[in-house]
Motif scaffolding. Structure first.
Motif, PDB file in Angstrom:
ATOM      1  N   ILE A   4       0.848  -1.186   0.000  1.00  0.00           N
ATOM      2  CA  ILE A   4       0.000   0.000   0.000  1.00  0.00           C
ATOM      3  C   ILE A   4       0.888   1.242   0.000  1.00  0.00           C
ATOM      4  O   ILE A   4       2.011   1.208   0.506  1.00  0.00           O
ATOM      5  N   LYS A   5       0.351   2.307  -0.585  1.00  0.00           N
ATOM      6  CA  LYS A   5       1.057   3.580  -0.613  1.00  0.00           C
ATOM      7  C   LYS A   5       0.203   4.611   0.105  1.00  0.00           C
ATOM      8  O   LYS A   5      -0.987   4.742  -0.169  1.00  0.00           O
ATOM      9  N   LEU A   6       0.849   5.311   1.020  1.00  0.00           N
ATOM     10  CA  LEU A   6       0.174   6.352   1.787  1.00  0.00           C
ATOM     11  C   LEU A   6       0.999   7.622   1.751  1.00  0.00           C
ATOM     12  O   LEU A   6       2.233   7.560   1.757  1.00  0.00           O
ATOM     13  N   LYS A   7       0.323   8.740   1.729  1.00  0.00           N
ATOM     14  CA  LYS A   7       1.012  10.024   1.811  1.00  0.00           C
ATOM     15  C   LYS A   7       1.019  10.431   3.280  1.00  0.00           C
ATOM     16  O   LYS A   7      -0.026  10.661   3.886  1.00  0.00           O
ATOM     17  N   GLY A   9       2.789  13.097   5.930  1.00  0.00           N
ATOM     18  CA  GLY A   9       3.581  14.310   6.033  1.00  0.00           C
ATOM     19  C   GLY A   9       3.985  14.861   4.675  1.00  0.00           C
ATOM     20  O   GLY A   9       5.065  15.415   4.518  1.00  0.00           O
ATOM     21  N   GLY A  10       3.118  14.666   3.675  1.00  0.00           N
ATOM     22  CA  GLY A  10       3.388  15.177   2.340  1.00  0.00           C
ATOM     23  C   GLY A  10       4.304  14.295   1.505  1.00  0.00           C
ATOM     24  O   GLY A  10       4.596  14.602   0.359  1.00  0.00           O
ATOM     25  N   VAL A  11       4.754  13.179   2.069  1.00  0.00           N
ATOM     26  CA  VAL A  11       5.662  12.279   1.367  1.00  0.00           C
ATOM     27  C   VAL A  11       4.960  10.942   1.149  1.00  0.00           C
ATOM     28  O   VAL A  11       4.417  10.353   2.087  1.00  0.00           O
ATOM     29  N   GLU A  12       4.989  10.457  -0.101  1.00  0.00           N
ATOM     30  CA  GLU A  12       4.392   9.154  -0.369  1.00  0.00           C
ATOM     31  C   GLU A  12       5.331   8.053   0.102  1.00  0.00           C
ATOM     32  O   GLU A  12       6.503   8.037  -0.245  1.00  0.00           O
ATOM     33  N   LYS A  13       4.770   7.156   0.911  1.00  0.00           N
ATOM     34  CA  LYS A  13       5.548   6.045   1.442  1.00  0.00           C
ATOM     35  C   LYS A  13       4.866   4.745   1.070  1.00  0.00           C
ATOM     36  O   LYS A  13       3.637   4.673   1.006  1.00  0.00           O
ATOM     37  N   THR A  14       5.670   3.727   0.833  1.00  0.00           N
ATOM     38  CA  THR A  14       5.157   2.410   0.484  1.00  0.00           C
ATOM     39  C   THR A  14       5.363   1.471   1.659  1.00  0.00           C
ATOM     40  O   THR A  14       6.442   1.438   2.254  1.00  0.00           O
ATOM     41  N   PHE A  15       4.325   0.714   1.967  1.00  0.00           N
ATOM     42  CA  PHE A  15       4.379  -0.270   3.042  1.00  0.00           C
ATOM     43  C   PHE A  15       4.036  -1.621   2.445  1.00  0.00           C
ATOM     44  O   PHE A  15       3.083  -1.738   1.672  1.00  0.00           O
ATOM     45  N   ALA A  16       4.835  -2.616   2.781  1.00  0.00           N
ATOM     46  CA  ALA A  16       4.636  -3.944   2.206  1.00  0.00           C
ATOM     47  C   ALA A  16       4.482  -4.985   3.302  1.00  0.00           C
ATOM     48  O   ALA A  16       5.085  -4.889   4.364  1.00  0.00           O
ATOM     49  N   GLN A  69       3.020   0.993  11.534  1.00  0.00           N
ATOM     50  CA  GLN A  69       3.921   1.906  10.816  1.00  0.00           C
ATOM     51  C   GLN A  69       3.219   3.185  10.370  1.00  0.00           C
ATOM     52  O   GLN A  69       3.863   4.133   9.930  1.00  0.00           O
ATOM     53  N   PHE A  70       1.897   3.202  10.460  1.00  0.00           N
ATOM     54  CA  PHE A  70       1.097   4.362  10.081  1.00  0.00           C
ATOM     55  C   PHE A  70      -0.128   4.372  10.986  1.00  0.00           C
ATOM     56  O   PHE A  70      -0.309   3.460  11.800  1.00  0.00           O
TER      57      PHE A  70
END
Length: 107
Positions: A4-7, A9-16, A69-70
């Motif tokens: 999944i990808k989440l934004k 703090g304005g930064v796109e992050k990927t979590f697997a 993590q989120f």
């Protein structure tokens, strides 16, 4: 793998998540019990607050599955398409088959 990808703090992050573990199955079963309790109780079924709580618990389940993590708020801000991946993860964690008819492999 579930990605999944989440934004945040304005930064796109990927979590697997590479695989479903026993704890994921237990979380999914617990959520299924909560969901069944609401659906099978007419008063609860028509109570929007109960559904809101159930939805919050659904998102909390994924936060926990991904190791905290989120946050739930991060998930709430995500594109609706993310629900496809989360719903697939939920069904798979319950031991179900995806709509594509994937056969489960023994580990």
């Amino acid at each position: 793998m579930y990605e999944i990808k989440l934004k945040i703090g304005g930064v796109e992050k990927t979590f697997a998540k590479d695989f479903i573990n026993i704890a994921d199955n237990m979380l999914a079963v617990e959520h299924q019990v909560r969901q069944t309790a609401i659906v099978n109780n007419e008063k609860s079924f028509h109570d929007p607050k109960k559904h809101h709580t159930l939805n919050e618990e659904y998102l909390k389940m994924f936060v926990e599955m991904f190791g905290n993590q989120f946050s739930v708020d991060d998930l709430k801000q995500a594109d609706i398409k993310l629900l496809e991946t989360l719903n697939k993860l939920y069904i798979d964690a319950l031991g179900g088959k995806s709509e594509e008819g994937d056969e489960k492999k023994e580990v």
